[in-house]
Design an enzyme around this catalytic site. Structure first.
Site, PDB file in Angstrom:
ATOM      1  CD1 TRP A 116      -2.167  -5.943  -2.959  1.00 60.26           C
ATOM      2  CD2 TRP A 116      -2.927  -4.794  -4.557  1.00 60.26           C
ATOM      3  NE1 TRP A 116      -2.354  -6.822  -3.900  1.00 60.26           N
ATOM      4  CE2 TRP A 116      -2.812  -6.109  -4.987  1.00 60.26           C
ATOM      5  CE3 TRP A 116      -3.471  -4.041  -5.767  1.00 60.26           C
ATOM      6  CZ2 TRP A 116      -3.172  -6.715  -6.346  1.00 60.26           C
ATOM      7  CZ3 TRP A 116      -3.695  -4.558  -6.952  1.00 60.26           C
ATOM      8  CH2 TRP A 116      -3.536  -5.764  -7.147  1.00 60.26           C
ATOM      9  CE  LYS A 148      -0.204  -7.245 -14.314  1.00 61.13           C
ATOM     10  NZ  LYS A 148       1.026  -8.239 -14.392  1.00 61.13           N
ATOM     11  CG  ASN A 194       3.080  -0.976   2.816  1.00 61.89           C
ATOM     12  OD1 ASN A 194       2.206  -1.704   2.526  1.00 61.89           O
ATOM     13  ND2 ASN A 194       4.006  -0.632   2.578  1.00 61.89           N
ATOM     14  N   GLY A 195       1.630  -2.889   5.087  1.00 56.17           N
ATOM     15  CA  GLY A 195       2.158  -4.269   5.465  1.00 56.17           C
ATOM     16  C   GLY A 195       1.268  -5.082   5.903  1.00 56.17           C
ATOM     17  CD  GLU A 240       4.152 -11.278 -21.533  1.00 59.67           C
ATOM     18  OE1 GLU A 240       3.152 -10.766 -21.562  1.00 59.67           O
ATOM     19  OE2 GLU A 240       4.561 -12.301 -20.560  1.00 59.67           O
ATOM     20  CG  HIS A 244       9.222 -36.892 -32.841  1.00 62.98           C
ATOM     21  ND1 HIS A 244       9.472 -38.161 -33.506  1.00 62.98           N
ATOM     22  CD2 HIS A 244       9.867 -36.878 -31.677  1.00 62.98           C
ATOM     23  CE1 HIS A 244      10.087 -39.119 -32.684  1.00 62.98           C
ATOM     24  NE2 HIS A 244      10.069 -38.307 -31.444  1.00 62.98           N
ATOM     25  CE  LYS A 289       6.729 -12.824 -17.908  1.00 67.07           C
ATOM     26  NZ  LYS A 289       5.545 -13.598 -18.174  1.00 67.07           N
ATOM     27  CD  GLU A 338       5.974 -17.113 -17.618  1.00 67.70           C
ATOM     28  OE1 GLU A 338       5.008 -17.377 -18.218  1.00 67.70           O
ATOM     29  OE2 GLU A 338       6.372 -16.023 -17.390  1.00 67.70           O
ATOM     30  CB  CYS A 385      -0.846  -0.275   1.237  1.00 63.69           C
ATOM     31  SG  CYS A 385      -1.821  -1.465   1.404  1.00 63.69           S
ATOM     32  NE  ARG A 429       4.267   1.687  -1.459  1.00 61.39           N
ATOM     33  CZ  ARG A 429       5.255   0.893  -1.215  1.00 61.39           C
ATOM     34  NH1 ARG A 429       6.339   1.120  -2.037  1.00 61.39           N
ATOM     35  NH2 ARG A 429       5.189  -0.011  -0.372  1.00 61.39           N
TER      36      ARG A 429
END
Ligand code: AGP
Length: 605
Positions: free
Chosen positions: A74, A600, A100-101, A485, A501, A482, A478, A2, A27
């Site tokens: 957040w 996103k 925050n935490g 994109e 093959h 990456k 993955e 946050c 944040r």
């Protein structure tokens, strides 16, 4: 994660607070609030939604006072709502706190307060801080702060105001950032530099459990024993834009570097926090499942591809991994004996929501692993745990993926234990491997020269292949995503044994191949794939665990990761793959945080 801010001076505090919160919106942004003191009383305005909504509310209903604190949230405990927004007040509205935490022992503290007749009114962990401080306040705010923080477990950055001591703001932190900005006649506290950079470049960094008292006349510091602490300010040279990224060039690089911390916090939340209770309940039902399906999109789905190997290895249960966009139209074979696991950073991906509803309609038990608290998938599944990745701003998912992996590892071990597939000793061995992952990620990030140099050599490649076997094949998907994109380079991930093959026909002089070889027991097989592509002119970047057998040559560069049980090696090899894609995109000058054509969260089909 946050954002918090505080202002004390001779001007009205609200404009400074709103402006600072806007600079901290990266944040967290699901709710926001301010508390302002006019010298006698607090006025608190807080609400669900973006900071712009709060700003509009304050324009329509101005609040006045020259001392104030603010917060942009957040959510981690308690979904986004007006009530759960910060600031939080004590029972008598004498003390206001922004936090925050994560207070890991908040349940214990809530019970302790309740025994003293103080009932918390929100779903948050943070409220206990305000209630405790007010409970301990007997006219000495510092004493109340010290008594309170001595009881807190977990992480915090706190901004504190007291109606009876209106000429100061107190700031104290542990494991989360908190800075003090000072200039003549006024003072600031903030989670991060961007919030104050417009007004001062002179800032103090608080160390854990140091207490700052910020007044109009300056700032003083003391430790938890009330001993004076001398501190020297730093002068910030950064531009604002760079400051918002904590000095990193891109949010993606910042978020790559945040992975050790957020992985550790996610482990903590699964082993003894809010998530553990959910896993306890879900694991009571393990015997009722005869099938597991993991469904998600993109990177989130690849975390499922990885953990399939782990589930089948230690739980000896069949696991299907299905793209959500396929699952929803495949007339899936699902019933009440099926556990459907949905993975999503945003919790709002349209295909994954549809898959969830399809699974529920067919009687499956649904379990979600989500980063955004209070999101649709989190709210609608039967069971839900939250990753502690914090807001992920870059479109390319990195820290969210790493926290998804770690959550799946721990769930898998819990599941295997409840099935009786592993004993206490094996369980502890797995947990000790997992708890070592954050530090191992740190060492990879700190030794990224091989990857950075290799990226500089091959960023003009027209296509790049990723190969691996078993769990290395899963993480190679993955790695390939990456690269696509971020750097807009065509790429394919291939099971190493499958190359011959057909696809090996595409390998030619100077083709770049990234081979992931963390499964040491399969080295000879993966190495023979490497030799096959080298024979056809390829250049190879080989990623392996320390002690691996791969050797450097004119055709092969080797990037090591710390040794680890192969089942958890994707948490380490993926860091190299993230950095590889990042540096290639950086060399190409791509828009790393906002790649073309991407969003996103894909909230449409
Ligand atoms: C990953 O880098 C991409 N941003 C994308 O594949 C993403 O993982 C996918 O769209 C799923 O999003 P979610 O986790 O929010 O559901």
């Amino acid at each position: 994660m946050c954002g918090i801010i505080g202002y004390i001076g001779s001007d009205n505090a609200t404009p400074y607070i709103i402006e600072g919160l806007k600079r901290l919106e990266y944040r967290g942004y699901d709710s926001a609030g301010v508390a302002v003191c006019d010298g006698e009383n607090f006025t608190v305005v807080k609400q669900k939604g973006r900071i712009a909504n709060l700003e509009e509310e304050l324009k329509n209903h101005p609040v006045n006072g020259t001392v104030g604190i603010g917060h942009t949230r957040w959510a981690t405990h308690g979904e986004p709502s007006d009530l759960n927004s910060h600031p939080h007040l004590g029972k008598q509205s004498k003390i206001a706190v922004v936090h925050n935490g994560i207070i890991e022992n908040y349940k214990e503290l809530r019970a302790k307060l309740s025994r003293r007749g103080i009932e918390c009114v929100t779903e948050t962990d943070s409220e206990v801080v305000a209630q405790l401080m007010e409970y301990y306040y007997k006219g000495d705010l510092i004493e109340a702060v010290i008594k309170t923080v001595n009881q807190l477990e977990g992480s915090y950055a706190l901004g504190i105001m007291c109606k009876d001591e209106p000429d100061k703001i107190i700031a104290v932190k542990k494991e989360n950032p908190l800075i003090i900005g000072g200039f003549d006649g006024s003072g600031f506290i903030a989670s991060d530099v961007p919030a104050v950079l417009k007004h001062t470049r002179t800032i103090y960094h608080l160390n854990d459990k140091e207490i700052a008292t910020v007044t109009r006349h300056g700032v003083s510091f003391q430790n938890i024993n009330r001993e004076v602490v001398s501190k020297w300010p730093e002068t910030i040279e950064w531009s604002f834009d760079s400051a918002e990224k904590g000095g990193y060039e891109h949010f993606m690089l910042k978020e790559i570097h945040e992975q050790p911390k957020v992985v550790k916090e996610t482990i903590g939340s699964l082993m003894n926090g809010m998530n553990k209770d959910v896993l306890d309940k879900l694991c009571e039902k393990t015997a009722s499942f005869n099938k597991i399906i993991i469904t998600a999109c993109g990177t989130a789905c690849y975390s499922g591809s990885v953990v399939k190997y782990i589930f089948e290895k230690i739980c000896r249960m069949p696991v299907e991994v299905v793209l959500a966009s396929e699952f929803r139209y495949s007339d899936p074979i699902v019933d009440e004996k099926t556990l459907v696991i949905l993975i999503s950073q945003s919790g709002e991906t349209a295909d994954t929501i549809a898959a969830m509803r399809e699974a529920k309609a067919r009687g499956a038990v649904t379990f979600s692993i989500v980063n955004a608290v209070g999101s649709t998938i989190a709210k609608e599944t039967h069971y839900n745990i939250y990753t502690a990745a914090g807001p992920e701003i870059a479109v390319a998912s990195t820290k969210a993926f790493s926290t998804q992996l770690i959550s799946l590892y721990i769930f898998c071990i819990r599941f295997a234990k409840s099935l009786g597939k592993i004993n206490d000793s094996e369980e502890q061995d797995y947990y000790s491997e997992i708890s070592a992952i954050p530090d191992k990620i740190t060492s990879i990030i700190e030794n990224s020269d091989v990857i950075k140099q290799y990226a500089a050599k091959c960023f003009n490649s027209k296509s790049i292949f990723f190969i691996g076997r078993n769990i290395d094949y899963a993480i190679s998907m993955e790695g390939s995503l990456k690269l696509k994109e971020l750097a807009y380079i065509h790429s394919e991930a291939y099971a190493g044994g499958e190359l011959k093959h057909g696809t090996i026909a595409l390998i030619e002089e100077n083709t770049t191949v990234v081979a992931i070889g963390c499964c040491k027991r399969l080295f000879s097989k993966t190495w023979s794939n490497v030799e096959q592509v080298i024979t056809r002119g390829a250049k190879v970047l080989y990623i392996q665990c320390e002690g691996g057998e791969a050797t450097e040559s004119e055709h092969v560069s080797v990037a090591n990761v710390p040794d680890i049980n192969e089942l958890f090696s994707p948490s380490l090899s993926v860091i190299q793959l993230q950095l590889f894609a990042y540096y290639i995109a950086a060399n190409k000058g791509c828009d790393i945080d906002k790649p073309r054509n991407l969003a996103k969260s894909v909230t449409v089909e």
